[in-house]
Design an enzyme around this catalytic site. Structure first.
Site, mmCIF file in Angstrom:
data_model
loop_
_atom_site.group_PDB
_atom_site.id
_atom_site.type_symbol
_atom_site.label_atom_id
_atom_site.label_comp_id
_atom_site.label_asym_id
_atom_site.label_seq_id
_atom_site.Cartn_x
_atom_site.Cartn_y
_atom_site.Cartn_z
ATOM 1 N N ASP A 40 0.828 -1.195 0.000
ATOM 2 C CA ASP A 40 0.000 0.000 0.000
ATOM 3 C C ASP A 40 0.869 1.254 0.000
ATOM 4 O OD1 ASP A 40 -2.381 1.790 0.824
ATOM 5 O OD2 ASP A 40 -3.284 -0.200 0.749
ATOM 6 N N HIS A 84 -3.451 5.916 3.837
ATOM 7 C CA HIS A 84 -4.269 4.822 3.300
ATOM 8 C C HIS A 84 -3.807 3.467 3.832
ATOM 9 C CE1 HIS A 84 -5.899 2.122 0.108
ATOM 10 N NE2 HIS A 84 -6.866 3.019 0.048
ATOM 11 N N SER A 244 -11.208 -0.692 -0.514
ATOM 12 C CA SER A 244 -9.880 -0.728 0.102
ATOM 13 C C SER A 244 -9.951 -1.177 1.549
ATOM 14 C CB SER A 244 -9.226 0.654 0.054
ATOM 15 O OG SER A 244 -8.659 0.929 -1.195
#
Length: 384
Positions: A40, A84, A244
């Site tokens: 990620d 994220h 996600s």
């Protein structure tokens, strides 16, 4: 000061943790922690709920000097100015902490941070492939990939070969299905649609497909992806939306199953998650795959391994009651329109990674600030 959410998030309220964790919280019978590679934007271990979860020895940063300008950024994958990857990691393995009801599904698992992307789309097919290869070399048990592209990436590509090698090494590969589902079209995304990858769509509080969640015949299961609470860099939590955050929910379940059943093959863990999902039809559909995951059933109805999921003989399984109070006065149509905004929100920050000739868009912006999901992939980019 960072926000700390006190209440138990809705996606965790459905779980009876005493049953879920009656055998393991992410360690096997020999005390070994299951290792989950998070490919990620990095994982910031400064968040207290992740400090003990993240392993820096195997972490890697494939983007050069951190954000491209700061040579002091660590090279162990723990630099995450985007946030994220830190959210993704928290859903998998955040440790319990006083003052918050949020915790990861496998709070004794170990996270391997592999940073290969950022908000500028610095990542490319080479860095993504290298990250998967690094996960294999580090001895990962599970790989979580919360990114996608709708542009075809063929079976003979480096990316596809890396995924096949991971599976050959008995690693469960979990990937998000993508957030371009508002138009309702069926289309494949990659790497989620590669054979053997557990592709995860998003479900809402009513066990329905979230409006933004991509449809497709490759969908394996769905998992909560609306108003998801998780960890953010430096400390605290936020709320966000997207597939996600559905993928790591499933990766956490996979980590518990791997801890409990070290002898199971990767495809048997996938089949167990699919077979125990809550279904509205007796089989698989293009909205939620085999259904919405049921963590407790996956960990308790596991007396023998399955090689693949199959349709039920009887009527569809009823979904569990939703303990969360719905929005006052909201009709089903209101709910559909509300969730549709998650797929068309403007002004959000997007992560892009070049895979083949496509730019992969990711949902990054905190729901606490505003709901936003990525725009459709743009063609014309060259990878290598």
């Amino acid at each position: 000061m960072k926000q700390q959410i006190k209440e138990r998030p809705w996606a965790l309220q459905r779980i009876v943790f005493d049953r879920l964790w009656q055998s393991t919280k992410g360690r096997d019978a020999d005390g070994r922690a299951v290792r989950v590679a998070v490919i990620d934007t990095g994982v910031d271990r400064a968040n207290p709920q992740l400090t003990d979860a993240v392993e820096t020895k195997s972490g890697r940063d494939f983007l050069g000097k951190g954000d491209g300008t700061d040579p002091r950024a660590p090279k162990d994958g723990t630099y995450d100015p985007v946030g994220h990857g830190t959210k993704v990691a928290g859903i998998i393995a955040a440790r319990p902490r006083a003052g918050t009801g949020f915790v990861g599904l496998a709070p004794e698992a170990t996270v391997i941070p592999l940073r290969q992307n950022d908000e500028k789309g610095t990542g490319n097919v080479g860095t993504l492939t290298a990250a998967i290869e690094a996960a294999v070399a580090a001895g990962a048990d599970i790989i979580n990939i919360s990114q996608d592209t709708t542009q075809p990436v063929p079976a003979d590509s480096r990316l596809a070969q890396a995924v096949r090698e991971a599976r050959r090494k008995n690693i469960v590969v979990v990937a998000s299905a993508g957030n371009d589902g508002v138009d309702g079209r069926l289309k494949k995304t990659y790497p989620a649609s590669y054979p053997g990858v557990l592709a995860v769509a998003s479900s809402d509080r009513n066990n329905e497909r979230a409006a933004f969640s991509q449809r497709g015949d490759f969908i394996g299961v769905a998992a909560p992806g609306v108003d998801m609470v998780s960890t953010v860099p430096k400390g605290g939590q936020c709320v966000d939306n997207g597939t996600s955050f559905s993928a790591p929910y499933v990766a956490g379940i996979a980590a518990l199953l791997r801890a409990k059943h070290r002898d199971w093959k990767e495809y048997q863990i996938v089949a167990q998650i699919e077979q125990t999902a809550e279904r509205s039809v007796n089989g698989r559909d293009s909205f939620v795959g085999w259904g919405v995951v049921d963590p407790v059933r996956a960990l308790t109805e596991d007396d023998h391994p399955l090689d693949h999921a199959s349709a039920d003989d009887g009527p569809p399984r009823a979904a569990p009651p939703d303990p969360v109070t719905p929005v006052d006065g909201e009709t089903p149509q209101d709910r559909r329109e509300r969730y549709a905004t998650y797929g068309v929100g403007a002004g959000g920050v997007a992560v892009a990674v070049i895979v083949g000739v496509a730019v992969v868009r990711r949902d990054l912006r905190s729901r606490a600030a505003a709901s936003a999901t990525p725009a459709a992939p743009a063609a014309g980019q060259v990878n290598e």
